[in-house]
Design an enzyme around this catalytic site. Structure first.
Site, PDB file in Angstrom:
ATOM      1  N   CYS A  46      10.008   1.113   2.706  1.00 26.71           N
ATOM      2  CA  CYS A  46      11.283  -0.245   3.000  1.00 26.71           C
ATOM      3  C   CYS A  46      12.851   0.657   3.369  1.00 26.71           C
ATOM      4  O   CYS A  46      13.765   0.260   3.950  1.00 26.71           O
ATOM      5  CB  CYS A  46      10.925  -1.403   1.863  1.00 26.71           C
ATOM      6  SG  CYS A  46      11.459  -0.766   1.041  1.00 26.71           S
TER       7      CYS A  46
ATOM      8  N   TRP B 194       0.968  -1.640   0.236  1.00 21.04           N
ATOM      9  CA  TRP B 194      -0.121  -0.035  -0.238  1.00 21.04           C
ATOM     10  C   TRP B 194       1.360   1.401   0.088  1.00 21.04           C
ATOM     11  O   TRP B 194       0.200   2.434  -0.350  1.00 21.04           O
ATOM     12  CB  TRP B 194      -1.083  -0.325   1.124  1.00 21.04           C
ATOM     13  CG  TRP B 194      -0.463  -0.264   2.675  1.00 21.04           C
ATOM     14  CD1 TRP B 194      -0.077  -1.426   2.757  1.00 21.04           C
ATOM     15  CD2 TRP B 194       0.714   0.749   3.095  1.00 21.04           C
ATOM     16  NE1 TRP B 194       0.471  -1.439   4.416  1.00 21.04           N
ATOM     17  CE2 TRP B 194       0.874   0.189   4.331  1.00 21.04           C
ATOM     18  CE3 TRP B 194       0.692   2.272   3.120  1.00 21.04           C
ATOM     19  CZ2 TRP B 194       1.839   0.088   5.481  1.00 21.04           C
ATOM     20  CZ3 TRP B 194       1.900   2.432   4.313  1.00 21.04           C
ATOM     21  CH2 TRP B 194       1.769   2.024   5.222  1.00 21.04           C
ATOM     22  N   ASN B 195       2.438   1.422   0.120  1.00 23.28           N
ATOM     23  CA  ASN B 195       3.069   2.488   0.503  1.00 23.28           C
ATOM     24  C   ASN B 195       2.858   3.074  -0.726  1.00 23.28           C
ATOM     25  O   ASN B 195       3.306   4.578  -0.631  1.00 23.28           O
ATOM     26  CB  ASN B 195       4.307   1.893   1.308  1.00 23.28           C
ATOM     27  CG  ASN B 195       5.279   1.230   0.681  1.00 23.28           C
ATOM     28  OD1 ASN B 195       5.077   0.307  -0.340  1.00 23.28           O
ATOM     29  ND2 ASN B 195       6.591   1.021   1.245  1.00 23.28           N
TER      30      ASN B 195
ATOM     31  N   SER C 294      15.565   5.633  -5.280  1.00 24.71           N
ATOM     32  CA  SER C 294      15.215   4.896  -5.665  1.00 24.71           C
ATOM     33  C   SER C 294      15.128   5.099  -7.435  1.00 24.71           C
ATOM     34  O   SER C 294      15.309   6.476  -7.338  1.00 24.71           O
ATOM     35  CB  SER C 294      13.851   4.608  -5.500  1.00 24.71           C
ATOM     36  OG  SER C 294      13.497   4.005  -4.274  1.00 24.71           O
TER      37      SER C 294
ATOM     38  N   GLU D 145      11.354  -2.477  11.867  1.00 28.33           N
ATOM     39  CA  GLU D 145      11.275  -1.497  10.196  1.00 28.33           C
ATOM     40  C   GLU D 145      10.139  -0.500  10.749  1.00 28.33           C
ATOM     41  O   GLU D 145       9.157  -0.730  12.303  1.00 28.33           O
ATOM     42  CB  GLU D 145      10.525  -2.064   9.350  1.00 28.33           C
ATOM     43  CG  GLU D 145      10.755  -2.334   8.630  1.00 28.33           C
ATOM     44  CD  GLU D 145      10.564  -2.744   6.668  1.00 28.33           C
ATOM     45  OE1 GLU D 145       9.674  -3.528   6.994  1.00 28.33           O
ATOM     46  OE2 GLU D 145      10.585  -2.111   6.086  1.00 28.33           O
TER      47      GLU D 145
ATOM     48  N   GLY E 296       6.642  -6.507  -0.346  1.00 28.48           N
ATOM     49  CA  GLY E 296       5.904  -6.558   1.603  1.00 28.48           C
ATOM     50  C   GLY E 296       6.684  -6.716   2.473  1.00 28.48           C
ATOM     51  O   GLY E 296       7.724  -6.465   2.532  1.00 28.48           O
TER      52      GLY E 296
ATOM     53  N   LEU F 182      11.640  -7.271   0.325  1.00 25.28           N
ATOM     54  CA  LEU F 182      10.956  -7.323   1.359  1.00 25.28           C
ATOM     55  C   LEU F 182      11.144  -6.319   2.215  1.00 25.28           C
ATOM     56  O   LEU F 182      11.932  -5.090   1.538  1.00 25.28           O
ATOM     57  CB  LEU F 182      11.178  -8.748   2.201  1.00 25.28           C
ATOM     58  CG  LEU F 182      10.990 -10.235   1.285  1.00 25.28           C
ATOM     59  CD1 LEU F 182      11.585 -11.104   1.470  1.00 25.28           C
ATOM     60  CD2 LEU F 182       9.899  -9.986   0.020  1.00 25.28           C
TER      61      LEU F 182
ATOM     62  N   LYS G 173      -2.432  -8.336  -6.894  1.00 26.95           N
ATOM     63  CA  LYS G 173      -3.104  -7.764  -6.463  1.00 26.95           C
ATOM     64  C   LYS G 173      -2.765  -6.807  -5.440  1.00 26.95           C
ATOM     65  O   LYS G 173      -2.175  -6.752  -5.136  1.00 26.95           O
ATOM     66  CB  LYS G 173      -3.468  -9.072  -5.381  1.00 26.95           C
ATOM     67  CG  LYS G 173      -4.698  -9.288  -4.554  1.00 26.95           C
ATOM     68  CD  LYS G 173      -4.434  -9.901  -3.465  1.00 26.95           C
ATOM     69  CE  LYS G 173      -3.804  -9.190  -1.970  1.00 26.95           C
ATOM     70  NZ  LYS G 173      -3.552  -7.537  -1.759  1.00 26.95           N
ATOM     71  N   PRO G 174      -3.307  -5.687  -5.370  1.00 30.08           N
ATOM     72  CA  PRO G 174      -2.829  -4.449  -5.128  1.00 30.08           C
ATOM     73  C   PRO G 174      -3.152  -5.073  -3.698  1.00 30.08           C
ATOM     74  O   PRO G 174      -4.413  -5.764  -3.371  1.00 30.08           O
ATOM     75  CB  PRO G 174      -3.548  -3.027  -4.972  1.00 30.08           C
ATOM     76  CG  PRO G 174      -4.500  -3.906  -6.438  1.00 30.08           C
ATOM     77  CD  PRO G 174      -4.755  -5.342  -6.498  1.00 30.08           C
ATOM     78  N   ALA G 175      -3.278  -3.835  -2.597  1.00 30.66           N
ATOM     79  CA  ALA G 175      -3.012  -3.973  -1.144  1.00 30.66           C
ATOM     80  C   ALA G 175      -4.213  -4.253  -0.907  1.00 30.66           C
ATOM     81  O   ALA G 175      -5.008  -2.642  -1.382  1.00 30.66           O
ATOM     82  CB  ALA G 175      -1.814  -3.086  -0.434  1.00 30.66           C
TER      83      ALA G 175
HETATM   84  P1  ADP Z   1       2.581  -4.471   4.839  1.00 29.60           P
HETATM   85  O1  ADP Z   1       2.636  -4.695   6.478  1.00 29.60           O
HETATM   86  O2  ADP Z   1       3.281  -3.196   4.467  1.00 29.60           O
HETATM   87  O3  ADP Z   1       0.833  -4.214   4.800  1.00 29.60           O
HETATM   88  P2  ADP Z   1       2.395  -7.393   3.602  1.00 29.60           P
HETATM   89  O4  ADP Z   1       4.086  -7.794   3.048  1.00 29.60           O
HETATM   90  O5  ADP Z   1       1.628  -7.358   5.007  1.00 29.60           O
HETATM   91  O6  ADP Z   1       3.269  -5.473   3.897  1.00 29.60           O
HETATM   92  O7  ADP Z   1       1.631  -6.673   2.391  1.00 29.60           O
HETATM   93  C1  ADP Z   1       1.969  -6.603   1.523  1.00 29.60           C
HETATM   94  C2  ADP Z   1       0.745  -7.650   0.196  1.00 29.60           C
HETATM   95  O8  ADP Z   1       0.581  -8.744   0.346  1.00 29.60           O
HETATM   96  C3  ADP Z   1      -0.609  -6.780  -0.101  1.00 29.60           C
HETATM   97  O9  ADP Z   1      -0.969  -6.608  -0.337  1.00 29.60           O
HETATM   98  C4  ADP Z   1      -1.060  -8.083   0.774  1.00 29.60           C
HETATM   99  O10 ADP Z   1      -2.356  -7.945   0.680  1.00 29.60           O
HETATM  100  C5  ADP Z   1      -0.089  -9.261   0.580  1.00 29.60           C
HETATM  101  N1  ADP Z   1      -0.159 -10.064   1.842  1.00 29.60           N
HETATM  102  C6  ADP Z   1      -0.655 -10.089   3.067  1.00 29.60           C
HETATM  103  N2  ADP Z   1      -0.049 -11.648   3.322  1.00 29.60           N
HETATM  104  C7  ADP Z   1      -0.473 -12.285   2.685  1.00 29.60           C
HETATM  105  C8  ADP Z   1      -0.330 -12.738   2.180  1.00 29.60           C
HETATM  106  N3  ADP Z   1      -0.780 -14.750   3.077  1.00 29.60           N
HETATM  107  N4  ADP Z   1      -0.303 -14.206   0.796  1.00 29.60           N
HETATM  108  C9  ADP Z   1      -0.763 -13.400  -0.080  1.00 29.60           C
HETATM  109  N5  ADP Z   1      -0.990 -11.856  -0.329  1.00 29.60           N
HETATM  110  C10 ADP Z   1      -0.641 -11.721   0.737  1.00 29.60           C
END
Ligand code: ADP
Length: 494
Positions: A300, A166-167, A457, A397, A244, A267, A190-192
Site C-alpha cells: 500500500c 497477504w502482502n 515503514s 492502486e 486491506g 487501507l 484472520k490472516p488472508a
Molecule cells: P486485497 O485486495 O489486498 O486482497 P482485501 O481487502 O480484499 O485486500 O483483503 C484483506 C483482508 O481482508 C484479507 O484477510 C481478506 O480475507 C479479508 N476480507 C476480505 N473481504 C472481507 C470481508 N467482507 N469481511 C472480512 N474480511 C474480509
C-alpha cells in the site's frame, strides 16, 4: 528456474511438515468443522502447497468465545509478563528466520531476501511493543474548580478482531498482535486466505513463548465475509483492526457501526513520488526502485504515481529503465531473484489491464509491459512515461511492478496533482532544497512522507493514512493506544 538451490524442495518439505495448518482456538490446535480445508497455492507455480483448515462461522464463534473467556485473566497479567512473552517470541522469530522466510516465500512469492527482511521487521514490532507494554501510563490531576481529583487509567479495549492481508503476512500479524498483547487484549486473528501459513507459524511461536491459552486465536478461512461478519456483529468483540483494501474497509466500518466497535483501518494507497529538478538523481532513482519494487509493488506504500520535473524526466526515465530492466525475475526461492510472481492471476490481470489502459491513453512503454507465458503469475518490471491524468492507474492502486512517470512544471502544480486522489497514505519527495522539502511535506495530504527516502515503514514510527487510506496509526508511540481505553475516575475530596 534457477538450479542454485537443488535442495529447496527437500527443505520446503521439512518446513511444511513442521508448519501448523489447523485453527488455533483456546490454546489448542483443532480441525475446522467437518475437517474442511482449502489449498494454499505457490504463486510462482500456481500449484497447491498444502491444505489448511477452512473455518466455518461456528469455528469463528468458538475462537471469539475463547478470546472473550480469556480477556479478564489476560488483562490481569502483569505488563512485565506480557513484555517478556513478546521478547521470547522476538528471539524465536530470529532463531527460526530461515525456515519462516522459506515458508513465506513459498506461500507469497517474494524473494527469500525480502522474506528474511520482513521477518526481522515483523520481530521489531514485538520488541517495540514489549517496551511500550511496561510504559502504559496514567494520570492524577486536581479539578480546575478544586474539590475533586481526576485519576486517569488505561485499560485494554477488550477482545479484538484482527484481519490481515497477504502482502506482508508476518509483519501485518505482529503489527496487530504485538500491541494487542502488550495492552492486555485478547484476539482472534484472520490472516488472508492466500497466506495463512506465516501467521499460523507465528502463533505457534507465541504458544512456545508462553502466551496463555485463549489470548490469541487464529481462524483461517476461504469465507472471510461469512466468518467475520457475525463476529463483528456479535457484541463479544470490542475492536476491529484491519489492513486491506479501502473497498473492504468501508464494508467493515459499516458492520462495526452496529455494535460501535473501535476500529483501526490501514487501507489502500496511491502514493505520489515527486522528483524535483534539484534532487540527487541517483538517489531518486534508487529511492523510486525501493518505493516501487519492494514486494513486487504489492504494497500500500508503493509509489503509484511518479512525478518528475520536465527538465529531468528523460534522464530519470533512462536511468530508471536501465535499473528496472536489469532486475532478475523468477521464483523467490532461487538465488539472486529480485522480483517474484504476483499473488494470483487476478492480480496479474489487473496490472496488465491498467498498463493497457495507460498505453491506450498515450503512455509510452520504456521497458516491460508484456505478460509472460508459462507457469506462475509473473509480470516484468515495467516503466511507462507520459502517463496522463486520465489513466486509470492515476486513481487506482497498481499493486504490481509498474512505474508510471508523468512530467510536471512547478511545485504548485505537482502538489495539486499529488493531492488529487481519495487516498492519503504516504508520499515521497526528492529535493535538496530544505525550504521546498518542508513546504511540500506540509502541503501534501498523506499520513506519512518520505523525504529523500523511498521506504518509510519503521516499527518505532506511527504508520497510517489520512483521507480514505484509513483511521488510526500502527507502530510508534501511539500504536498501543489503539488497543487501550482511557478510564477517568473522579474522586470527591471532602
Ligand atoms: P486485497 O485486495 O489486498 O486482497 P482485501 O481487502 O480484499 O485486500 O483483503 C484483506 C483482508 O481482508 C484479507 O484477510 C481478506 O480475507 C479479508 N476480507 C476480505 N473481504 C472481507 C470481508 N467482507 N469481511 C472480512 N474480511 C474480509
Amino acid at each position: 528456474m534457477g538450479t542454485s538451490q537443488p535442495d529447496t524442495s527437500t527443505t520446503a518439505q521439512a518446513v511444511f511438515e513442521r508448519a501448523p495448518q489447523q485453527l488455533y482456538v483456546g490454546g489448542r490446535w483443532v480441525d475446522a468443522e467437518r475437517g474442511a480445508t482449502f489449498d494454499v497455492v505457490d504463486p510462482s507455480t500456481g500449484e497447491a502447497l498444502c491444505a489448511v483448515a477452512d473455518a466455518s462461522p461456528a469455528d469463528g464463534r468458538a475462537a471469539l468465545e475463547a478470546a472473550a473467556a480469556a480477556q479478564a485473566s489476560f488483562a490481569a497479567t502483569s505488563s512485565r509478563e506480557r513484555a517478556d512473552t513478546l521478547m521470547r517470541a522476538f528471539d524465536l522469530l530470529h532463531d527460526r528466520i530461515d525456515d519462516l522466510a522459506l515458508l513465506m516465500t513459498l506461500e507469497m512469492g517474494k524473494p527469500l531476501a525480502e522474506a528474511h527482511g520482513e521477518i526481522a521487521y515483523a520481530a521489531e514490532f514485538l520488541r517495540h511493543f514489549a517496551g511500550e507494554a511496561v510504559r502504559i501510563d496514567g494520570g492524577y490531576q486536581a479539578a480546575p474548580a478544586g474539590g475533586a481529583r481526576f485519576l486517569v487509567a488505561k485499560q485494554p479495549v477488550g477482545p479484538c478482531l484482527l484481519i490481515t492481508p497477504w502482502n506482508f503476512p508476518m509483519a501485518m500479524a505482529t503489527r496487530k498482535i504485538g500491541p494487542a498483547i502488550a495492552a492486555g487484549c485478547t484476539s482472534v486473528v484472520k490472516p488472508a486466505q492466500q497466506t495463512p501459513l506465516s501467521t499460523l507459524a507465528f502463533v505457534d511461536i507465541l504458544r512456545e513463548a508462553g502466551l496463555p491459552a485463549g489470548a490469541v486465536n487464529v481462524v483461517t478461512t476461504a469465507d472471510a465475509t461469512g466468518v467475520m461478519e457475525p463476529l463483528i456483529r456479535s457484541g463479544l468483540a470490542r475492536k476491529l483492526s484491519f489492513t486491506g483494501s479501502t473497498k473492504v474497509g468501508r464494508i467493515l466500518l459499516e458492520q462495526c457501526a452496529d455494535k460501535v466497535l473501535r476500529t483501526s483501518m490501514e487501507l489502500g494507497g496511491n502514493a505520489p513520488f515527486i522528483v524535483f529538478e534539484d534532487a540527487d538523481l541517483d538517489e531518486a532513482v534508487d529511492g523510486a526502485i525501493a518505493a516501487k519494487m519492494r514486494n513486487m509493488g504489492e504494497a500500500c506504500t508503493a509509489a503509484n504515481r511518479i512525478y518528475v520535473h520536465q527538465e529531468i524526466i528523460e534522464e530519470f526515465g533512462d536511468r530508471l529503465t536501465e535499473k528496472m530492466s536489469a532486475l532478475p525475475v523468477g521464483r523467490g526461492v532461487d538465488d539472486g531473484v529480485r522480483v517474484g510472481p504476483l499473488i494470483d492471476e487476478a492480480a496479474r490481470r489487473k496490472v496488465s489491464e491498467l498498463v493497457a489502459d495507460a498505453v491506450q491513453q498515450g503512455a509510452r512503454v520504456l521497458t516491460g509491459g508484456v505478460t509472460p507465458t508459462g507457469q506462475g503469475y509473473f509480470y516484468p518490471p515495467t516503466v511507462l512515461t507520459d502517463v496522463p491524468r486520465s489513466a486509470r492507474m492515476a486513481d487506482e492502486e497498481i499493486f504490481g511492478p509498474v512505474a508510471p512517470l508523468t512530467p510536471f512544471k512547478d511545485e504548485t502544480e505537482v502538489v495539486a496533482a499529488a493531492n488529487d486522489t481519495e487516498f492519503g497514505l504516504v508520499s515521497y519527495v526528492y529535493t535538496n532544497d530544505l525550504r521546498r522539502a518542508l513546504r511540500v511535506a506540509e502541503a501534501i495530504e498523506t499520513g506519512m512522507v518520505g523525504l529523500n527516502q523511498g521506504v518509510v515503514s519503521n516499527p518505532a514510527a506511527p504508520f497510517g493514512g489520512v483521507k480514505q487510506s484509513g483511521l488510526g496509526r500502527e507502530g510508534g508511540p501511539t500504536g498501543i493506544e489503539e488497543f487501550l481505553e482511557t478510564k477517568y475516575i473522579g474522586i470527591a475530596l471532602a
